[in-house]
Write an enzyme that holds these catalytic residues in place. Sequence first.
Site, PDB file in Angstrom:
ATOM      1  CB  CYS A 163       2.201   0.591   4.544  1.00  0.00           C
ATOM      2  SG  CYS A 163       0.812   1.094   5.560  1.00  0.00           S
ATOM      3  CB  CYS A 212      -0.879   0.004   1.239  1.00  0.00           C
ATOM      4  SG  CYS A 212      -2.115  -1.307   1.212  1.00  0.00           S
ATOM      5  CB  CYS A 246       0.250  -7.677   5.757  1.00  0.00           C
ATOM      6  SG  CYS A 246       0.344  -8.839   4.415  1.00  0.00           S
TER       7      CYS A 246
HETATM    8  S1  SF4 Z   1      -1.902  -1.078   7.227  1.00  0.00           S
HETATM    9 FE1  SF4 Z   1      -1.894  -2.791   5.762  1.00  0.00          FE
HETATM   10  S2  SF4 Z   1      -3.807  -2.686   4.588  1.00  0.00           S
HETATM   11 FE2  SF4 Z   1      -3.579  -0.765   5.736  1.00  0.00          FE
HETATM   12  S3  SF4 Z   1      -2.711   0.649   4.269  1.00  0.00           S
HETATM   13 FE3  SF4 Z   1      -0.982  -0.274   5.389  1.00  0.00          FE
HETATM   14  S4  SF4 Z   1      -0.371  -2.160   4.270  1.00  0.00           S
HETATM   15 FE4  SF4 Z   1      -2.378  -1.453   3.490  1.00  0.00          FE
END
Ligand code: SF4
Length: 231
Positions: free
Chosen positions: A201, A198, A226
């Site tokens: 992140c 993402c 994750c």
């Molecule tokens: S916490 Fe996980 S799902 Fe949420 S934006 Fe970050 S990588 Fe994506």
Amino acid sequence: METIEELNKKFKNSSPEEVLEYFLSKNNNIALSSSFGAEDQVLTHMMLKIKNDANIFTLDTGRLPYETYDVMDRTNLKYNIKVNVFFPNSDNVEKLYQKQGINGFYESVENRKNCCFVRKLEPLKRALENVDIWVTGLRAEQSITRKDMQMFEYDESNDLIKLNPLINFTEKQVWDYILKNNVPFNKLHSQGYPSIGCAPCTRAIKEDEDIRSGRWWWENPEHKECGLHQK
Ligand code: SF4
């Protein structure tokens, strides 16, 4: 079906193509989860060469970088396919937002895991509902959390076999394959992003940093999965 141990023994010296061909030709319920990273793109190319309607799916978390949508589009066009997309449940996303705000994942590991659960793990459960063999692009040299992984693993949380055909591939082998076969790749790879998730992140890394250090960089290395790929 053989046990995990027997499978690892049987395919010990097989190439990724040989392993994929074996399972795709048996018509098992086999699916690749792709995040359009370099390894997933190699597997997409390999699988579609063997079976042009192989099941390839992705999880659109709603927080992906533009460049990932771009490579998704180029992949669909090149192979004349529509990668299956699983989106998060909208009620869950709305509740998550009310609970921890839009970028709450920076505040604690718990918040980050909540977000990954809503945006990745729950959709993944749906995507894997009828799948017996889950193909992934994991490589052992990617991180300390992956160094002991094998080509076949039992995935307890989804009760299925996880197949990692590129487990012993080096980064060079991945890129040699991509360039030789003209495989579309995410442009962020050319901007210092070896691993792409993402947008909020993932960051670019420096040359001397670990491959996975750009993912959830504010957390300790042992937390950096994750939940998709935990044993
Ligand atoms: S916490 Fe996980 S799902 Fe949420 S934006 Fe970050 S990588 Fe994506």
